[in-house]
Design an enzyme around this catalytic site. Structure first.
Site, short mmCIF file in Angstrom:
data_model
loop_
_atom_site.label_atom_id
_atom_site.label_comp_id
_atom_site.label_asym_id
_atom_site.label_seq_id
_atom_site.Cartn_x
_atom_site.Cartn_y
_atom_site.Cartn_z
N GLU A 49 0.59 -1.46 0.46
CA GLU A 49 0.20 0.05 0.09
C GLU A 49 1.27 1.32 0.29
OE1 GLU A 49 -3.45 0.91 1.97
OE2 GLU A 49 -4.17 -1.04 1.89
N HIS A 272 -1.76 -1.20 10.45
CA HIS A 272 -1.91 -2.62 10.37
C HIS A 272 -0.58 -2.97 11.27
CE1 HIS A 272 -3.89 -5.40 7.39
NE2 HIS A 272 -4.56 -3.72 7.11
#
Length: 434
Positions: A49, A272
């Site tokens: 990402e 995360h």
């Protein structure tokens, strides 16, 4: 294992959540990630990402002294989001883009616009050739009604095929990334069973981090409570997987994760948690040969593969039926739009065919209706093409699974079946009674 020949490497993996202008504190978090990588001095860094190439260039400049070699995998509308930084020279790279990755009209999910893929980087670590894979699969937005499950199963199938077919010449294989799958999910079992990849969290000697190795936790301020609430403490969807070969042995010595907010900072590195795994690599011929011979001799492992593949085929068939239904709906709507457009054109042609007849309705309304019909026809035609492509990909995957199933079943028939215990002979019974 000769201790002098062993090499220790530290692998880092993180989903950076780097959506510019949408992710919170994006620039500051990238600066924090760069500082962390400089401080920890990992050997190989696998990032997901990293949607903006500017952020990749920022990290490359910041890590120029510690991680000399890097590569950014470009794919899709806004990129694959995959980037690798390494202290070892990157000898070769390759990117495979998944054939299915959500729907373009689900813009609020955004997966389709990111070219989800698996990237391969070949590194030479001492005398060993190591294949490092990094990937990011489609997200699961609703576990109870997961509309993307067939897509994620197809991605897991393509991922395991890519790893198997490209790692034949590698001495060591390491895969890191956000798989968006729980440890016991179908796609995860399909991937690890077919490729024989081992989970670093399950195999490590020592672990320090979130309980149960969770990578999405309630203590993370970026996490939506609605997403994590059904799972109590959190979920584990980020992994570092590894595999040895007949030429080299790899062992996970330690593994750790971050634990929410960074000390001294008001927020964490990402939504995360980051993973760090330390491995020892050493040339070894016995370990790989033993695993290979054990795999060939165990019919139970083949039977397990058959069960997993049967379950995967079922999910793909569900996706096939859904794609067929959606394509039929799109085609029918396109036909209705075309019929309405032709009807309007026929009405508009009346004044030219019958002299002296007046226009049936105002020109403004006519043009608006024509524009509406053209928009419906165009959108539904594009959707029909998209669903046709989705259907072909699902059918192709199902065909591949069917062929693989046939090969496994033929292999399974080659194993001796377990014999049931023999019934005692009548004479033996009489002798015992006497």
């Amino acid at each position: 294992m000769d201790h002098q020949d062993s090499v220790s490497i530290r692998v880092f993996s993180l989903n950076c959540w780097g959506v510019r202008y949408l992710s919170k504190h994006c620039s500051r978090r990238y600066a924090m990630i760069g500082d962390l990588l400089l401080q920890e001095e990992h050997d190989v860094v696998l990032l997901q990402e990293v949607w903006s190439e500017k952020d990749y260039l920022f990290l490359r400049k910041k890590l120029a002294a510690s991680h000399v070699h890097s590569h950014y995998f470009k794919s899709g509308v806004i990129g694959s989001g995959l980037a690798i930084f390494s202290k070892y020279r990157i000898q070769d790279t390759f990117l495979y883009r998944y054939s299915l990755n959500g729907y373009p009209y689900m813009a609020h999910h955004g997966d389709w616009f990111g070219g989800k893929a698996v990237g391969l980087a070949v590194l030479n670590i001492g005398a060993l050739t190591a294949n490092f894979y990094l990937t990011h699969l489609h997200a699961e937005y609703c576990r109870e009604r997961d509309a993307y499950l067939p897509h994620r199963v197809v991605q897991a199938w393509e991922l395991q095929q890519f790893v198997r077919h490209t790692s034949a010449g590698a001495d060591v294989v390491v895969l890191g990334g956000d798989l968006n799958m729980h440890p016991q999910d179908l796609g995860n079992r399909l991937l690890t069973t077919y490729t024989e990849l081992r989970d670093a969290y399950a195999e490590t000697d020592t672990f320090d981090g979130c309980e149960d190795g969770l990578t999405l936790i309630l203590d993370n301020p970026f996490i939506s409570q609605k997403v994590i609430a059904p799972f109590e403490k959190g979920i584990r969807i980020d992994y570092i997987l590894f595999k040895s070969s007949c030429k080299a042995d790899i062992k996970c010595v330690s593994m750790r994760t971050t634990k929410g907010s960074v000390p001294g900072q008001a927020f964490p590195y990402s939504d995360h948690e980051a993973l760090t795994a330390e491995f020892t690599l050493a040339p070894s011929e016995a370990a790989g040969d033993l695993r290979s011979s054990r795999r060939d001799c165990e019919g139970g492992e083949v039977a397990r593969l058959v069960d997993i593949l049967t379950e995967a085929r079922t999910e793909v068939k569900v996706g096939v039926h859904c794609a067929e239904r959606m394509r039929y709906t799109a085609g029918r709507t396109a036909a209705m739009g075309l019929a309405l457009l032709l009807l309007e054109l026929a009405i508009a042609a009346v004044p030219w065919l019958t002299l002296g007849a007046e226009q049936a309705f105002p020109l403004t309304s006519f043009y608006l209706l024509v524009a509406l019909c053209l928009a419906i026809l165009l959108c539904t035609s594009l959707l029909f093409i998209f669903y046709t492509m989705e259907l072909k990909s699902l059918q192709g995957t199902e065909d591949q699974m069917r062929l693989a199933m046939g090969g496994l079943q033929e292999k399974l028939r080659g194993f001796p079946a377990a014999k049931p215990p023999e019934d005692p002979k009548p004479s033996d019974v009489f002798t015992a009674e006497e």
